[in-house]
Design a protein around this motif. Structure first.
Motif, PDB file in Angstrom:
ATOM      1  N   GLU A  56     -39.472  51.069  32.095  1.00  0.00           N
ATOM      2  CA  GLU A  56     -39.726  52.359  31.960  1.00  0.00           C
ATOM      3  C   GLU A  56     -38.457  52.845  32.899  1.00  0.00           C
ATOM      4  OE1 GLU A  56     -44.297  53.811  31.019  1.00  0.00           O
ATOM      5  OE2 GLU A  56     -43.666  53.492  32.984  1.00  0.00           O
ATOM      6  N   ALA A  57     -38.322  52.178  33.895  1.00  0.00           N
ATOM      7  CA  ALA A  57     -37.162  52.591  34.750  1.00  0.00           C
ATOM      8  C   ALA A  57     -35.775  52.089  34.363  1.00  0.00           C
ATOM      9  CB  ALA A  57     -37.526  51.974  36.096  1.00  0.00           C
ATOM     10  N   GLY A  58     -35.555  51.453  33.152  1.00  0.00           N
ATOM     11  CA  GLY A  58     -34.494  50.913  32.740  1.00  0.00           C
ATOM     12  C   GLY A  58     -34.006  49.586  33.088  1.00  0.00           C
ATOM     13  N   THR A  59     -34.782  48.888  33.675  1.00  0.00           N
ATOM     14  CA  THR A  59     -34.456  47.498  34.163  1.00  0.00           C
ATOM     15  C   THR A  59     -34.865  46.534  33.430  1.00  0.00           C
ATOM     16  OG1 THR A  59     -34.605  48.493  36.435  1.00  0.00           O
ATOM     17  CG2 THR A  59     -34.805  46.314  36.507  1.00  0.00           C
ATOM     18  N   ALA A  60     -33.968  45.650  33.080  1.00  0.00           N
ATOM     19  CA  ALA A  60     -34.719  44.523  32.094  1.00  0.00           C
ATOM     20  C   ALA A  60     -35.527  43.680  32.935  1.00  0.00           C
ATOM     21  CB  ALA A  60     -33.444  43.806  31.521  1.00  0.00           C
ATOM     22  N   LEU A  61     -36.085  42.943  31.971  1.00  0.00           N
ATOM     23  CA  LEU A  61     -37.308  41.866  32.581  1.00  0.00           C
ATOM     24  C   LEU A  61     -36.565  40.520  32.763  1.00  0.00           C
ATOM     25  CD1 LEU A  61     -40.239  42.514  30.515  1.00  0.00           C
ATOM     26  CD2 LEU A  61     -39.956  43.419  32.858  1.00  0.00           C
ATOM     27  N   THR A  62     -36.961  39.966  33.739  1.00  0.00           N
ATOM     28  CA  THR A  62     -36.542  38.503  33.909  1.00  0.00           C
ATOM     29  C   THR A  62     -37.360  37.528  33.592  1.00  0.00           C
ATOM     30  OG1 THR A  62     -37.726  38.186  36.249  1.00  0.00           O
ATOM     31  CG2 THR A  62     -35.499  39.479  36.414  1.00  0.00           C
ATOM     32  N   ASP A  63     -37.004  36.230  33.529  1.00  0.00           N
ATOM     33  CA  ASP A  63     -37.865  35.189  32.967  1.00  0.00           C
ATOM     34  C   ASP A  63     -39.063  35.435  33.831  1.00  0.00           C
ATOM     35  OD1 ASP A  63     -36.003  34.612  31.058  1.00  0.00           O
ATOM     36  OD2 ASP A  63     -35.067  32.624  31.895  1.00  0.00           O
ATOM     37  N   GLU A  64     -38.876  35.325  35.149  1.00  0.00           N
ATOM     38  CA  GLU A  64     -40.111  35.177  36.011  1.00  0.00           C
ATOM     39  C   GLU A  64     -41.155  36.089  35.746  1.00  0.00           C
ATOM     40  OE1 GLU A  64     -36.878  34.747  37.280  1.00  0.00           O
ATOM     41  OE2 GLU A  64     -36.950  32.857  37.273  1.00  0.00           O
ATOM     42  N   ASP A  65     -40.575  37.597  35.344  1.00  0.00           N
ATOM     43  CA  ASP A  65     -41.556  38.664  35.012  1.00  0.00           C
ATOM     44  C   ASP A  65     -42.301  38.258  33.744  1.00  0.00           C
ATOM     45  OD1 ASP A  65     -40.397  40.442  36.756  1.00  0.00           O
ATOM     46  OD2 ASP A  65     -38.869  41.267  35.824  1.00  0.00           O
ATOM     47  N   ARG A  66     -41.563  37.673  32.711  1.00  0.00           N
ATOM     48  CA  ARG A  66     -42.003  37.127  31.510  1.00  0.00           C
ATOM     49  C   ARG A  66     -43.010  36.211  31.372  1.00  0.00           C
ATOM     50  NH1 ARG A  66     -36.545  38.530  29.836  1.00  0.00           N
ATOM     51  NH2 ARG A  66     -36.390  40.243  28.563  1.00  0.00           N
ATOM     52  N   TRP A  67     -42.956  35.020  32.352  1.00  0.00           N
ATOM     53  CA  TRP A  67     -43.705  33.804  32.124  1.00  0.00           C
ATOM     54  C   TRP A  67     -45.137  34.048  32.204  1.00  0.00           C
ATOM     55  CZ3 TRP A  67     -40.570  31.124  29.864  1.00  0.00           C
ATOM     56  CH2 TRP A  67     -39.345  30.606  30.381  1.00  0.00           C
ATOM     57  N   PRO A  68     -45.796  34.934  33.161  1.00  0.00           N
ATOM     58  CA  PRO A  68     -47.294  35.459  32.790  1.00  0.00           C
ATOM     59  C   PRO A  68     -47.547  35.989  31.756  1.00  0.00           C
ATOM     60  CG  PRO A  68     -46.378  36.043  35.226  1.00  0.00           C
ATOM     61  CD  PRO A  68     -45.503  35.542  34.439  1.00  0.00           C
ATOM     62  N   TRP A  69     -46.576  36.919  31.328  1.00  0.00           N
ATOM     63  CA  TRP A  69     -47.101  37.602  30.238  1.00  0.00           C
ATOM     64  C   TRP A  69     -46.854  36.667  28.919  1.00  0.00           C
ATOM     65  CZ3 TRP A  69     -42.704  38.882  26.505  1.00  0.00           C
ATOM     66  CH2 TRP A  69     -43.037  39.601  25.419  1.00  0.00           C
ATOM     67  N   LEU A  70     -46.154  35.672  28.912  1.00  0.00           N
ATOM     68  CA  LEU A  70     -46.187  34.799  27.652  1.00  0.00           C
ATOM     69  C   LEU A  70     -47.321  33.925  27.614  1.00  0.00           C
ATOM     70  CD1 LEU A  70     -42.188  34.029  27.615  1.00  0.00           C
ATOM     71  CD2 LEU A  70     -43.537  35.319  25.826  1.00  0.00           C
ATOM     72  N   GLY A  71     -47.705  33.506  29.025  1.00  0.00           N
ATOM     73  CA  GLY A  71     -48.860  32.850  29.272  1.00  0.00           C
ATOM     74  C   GLY A  71     -50.222  33.163  28.516  1.00  0.00           C
ATOM     75  N   ALA A  72     -50.238  34.617  28.961  1.00  0.00           N
ATOM     76  CA  ALA A  72     -51.451  35.413  28.303  1.00  0.00           C
ATOM     77  C   ALA A  72     -51.586  35.336  26.813  1.00  0.00           C
ATOM     78  CB  ALA A  72     -51.477  36.709  29.003  1.00  0.00           C
ATOM     79  N   LEU A  73     -50.424  35.706  26.371  1.00  0.00           N
ATOM     80  CA  LEU A  73     -50.300  35.639  24.918  1.00  0.00           C
ATOM     81  C   LEU A  73     -50.507  34.466  24.171  1.00  0.00           C
ATOM     82  CD1 LEU A  73     -46.930  37.593  24.354  1.00  0.00           C
ATOM     83  CD2 LEU A  73     -49.142  38.386  24.021  1.00  0.00           C
ATOM     84  N   GLY A  74     -50.213  33.356  24.761  1.00  0.00           N
ATOM     85  CA  GLY A  74     -50.641  31.825  24.303  1.00  0.00           C
ATOM     86  C   GLY A  74     -52.007  31.560  24.564  1.00  0.00           C
ATOM     87  N   ALA A  75     -52.513  32.052  25.598  1.00  0.00           N
ATOM     88  CA  ALA A  75     -54.042  31.956  26.085  1.00  0.00           C
ATOM     89  C   ALA A  75     -54.517  32.559  24.846  1.00  0.00           C
ATOM     90  CB  ALA A  75     -54.312  32.190  27.209  1.00  0.00           C
ATOM     91  N   TRP A  76     -54.323  33.696  24.662  1.00  0.00           N
ATOM     92  CA  TRP A  76     -55.145  34.689  23.375  1.00  0.00           C
ATOM     93  C   TRP A  76     -55.144  33.686  22.213  1.00  0.00           C
ATOM     94  CZ3 TRP A  76     -53.783  37.133  18.923  1.00  0.00           C
ATOM     95  CH2 TRP A  76     -54.921  38.090  18.564  1.00  0.00           C
ATOM     96  N   MET A  77     -53.868  33.374  21.686  1.00  0.00           N
ATOM     97  CA  MET A  77     -53.951  32.530  20.519  1.00  0.00           C
ATOM     98  C   MET A  77     -54.690  31.273  20.691  1.00  0.00           C
ATOM     99  SD  MET A  77     -49.864  32.892  19.006  1.00  0.00           S
ATOM    100  CE  MET A  77     -49.277  32.429  20.605  1.00  0.00           C
ATOM    101  N   GLN A  78     -54.739  30.834  21.694  1.00  0.00           N
ATOM    102  CA  GLN A  78     -55.480  29.374  21.724  1.00  0.00           C
ATOM    103  C   GLN A  78     -57.103  29.723  21.685  1.00  0.00           C
ATOM    104  OE1 GLN A  78     -54.520  27.145  25.354  1.00  0.00           O
ATOM    105  NE2 GLN A  78     -52.387  27.676  24.927  1.00  0.00           N
ATOM    106  N   GLN A  79     -57.441  30.864  22.245  1.00  0.00           N
ATOM    107  CA  GLN A  79     -58.879  31.398  22.209  1.00  0.00           C
ATOM    108  C   GLN A  79     -59.350  31.707  20.765  1.00  0.00           C
ATOM    109  OE1 GLN A  79     -59.922  34.950  24.440  1.00  0.00           O
ATOM    110  NE2 GLN A  79     -61.555  35.043  23.439  1.00  0.00           N
ATOM    111  N   LYS A  80     -58.504  32.476  20.304  1.00  0.00           N
ATOM    112  CA  LYS A  80     -58.617  32.559  18.848  1.00  0.00           C
ATOM    113  C   LYS A  80     -58.747  31.343  17.917  1.00  0.00           C
ATOM    114  CE  LYS A  80     -59.283  37.046  19.270  1.00  0.00           C
ATOM    115  NZ  LYS A  80     -60.722  37.476  19.099  1.00  0.00           N
TER     116      LYS A  80
END
Length: 176
Positions: A56-80
């Motif tokens: 929202e502040a116009g700052t691009a995410l770093t890889d470090e910002d993305r790892w937990p997010w991607l992990g949560a998505l993967g976990a959701w698919m694994q659960q399903k």
């Protein structure tokens, strides 16, 4: 769905509708979900508040910002998958390393890459209301985007076609 050979678990499919912000991921994923009956998730809803605040502040995410997010998505698919449910997720999935995290723990993962000219995407982003991703970050996403590799299961679809055409092409490809 039919069971996997030699197991009692049902076969599941998992697909990510990918592309830069503004490429139409949600529209296409919702259409694919309607036609397949699979479970749907909007990846943006998995972002921690800190990521949303940064964007929202116009700052691009770093890889470090993305790892937990991607992990949560993967976990959701694994659960399903464990529940015998196939899934459709919207996710930018900009880099191969991100897609590898998403693929982890799944038998397979397909990608529907929505692609088109930057000017078309920029125009769409300018018309959106209430989205936290500002058009100013589009270039950072385009710079980060890595095309699907030959060993990744996926298809490129042109966003200049109507949403109905893209959805039909996506579903036809998933039936291949």
């Amino acid at each position: 769905m039919s069971p996997n050979p030699g197991t009692s678990a049902p076969a599941t499919r998992h697909v990510i509708v990918m592309g830069v912000s503004g490429s139409g991921k949600t529209t296409i994923a919702e259409g694919v979900t309607e036609q397949t009956g699979w479970a749907f998730a909007e990846a943006d809803e998995f972002h921690p508040k800190a990521n949303i605040t940064k964007m929202e502040a116009g700052t691009a995410l770093t890889d470090e910002d993305r790892w937990p997010w991607l992990g949560a998505l993967g976990a959701w698919m694994q659960q399903k998958s464990a529940e015998g449910t196939s899934t459709v997720i919207t996710c930018s999935a900009l880099k191969r390393t991100y897609r590898d995290v998403l693929r982890s723990g799944l038998d397979s993962l397909d990608f529907i890459h929505l692609d088109g000219p930057a000017e078309v995407i920029r125009e769409r982003m300018g018309g959106r209301k209430g989205h936290f991703m500002p058009p100013e970050l589009l270039q950072s996403q385009l710079d980060t985007l890595e095309a699907l590799d030959a060993d990744e299961s996926g298809v490129f679809l042109d966003i200049r076609r109507t949403p109905e055409q893209v959805i039909d092409e996506a579903v036809a490809w998933l039936k291949h």
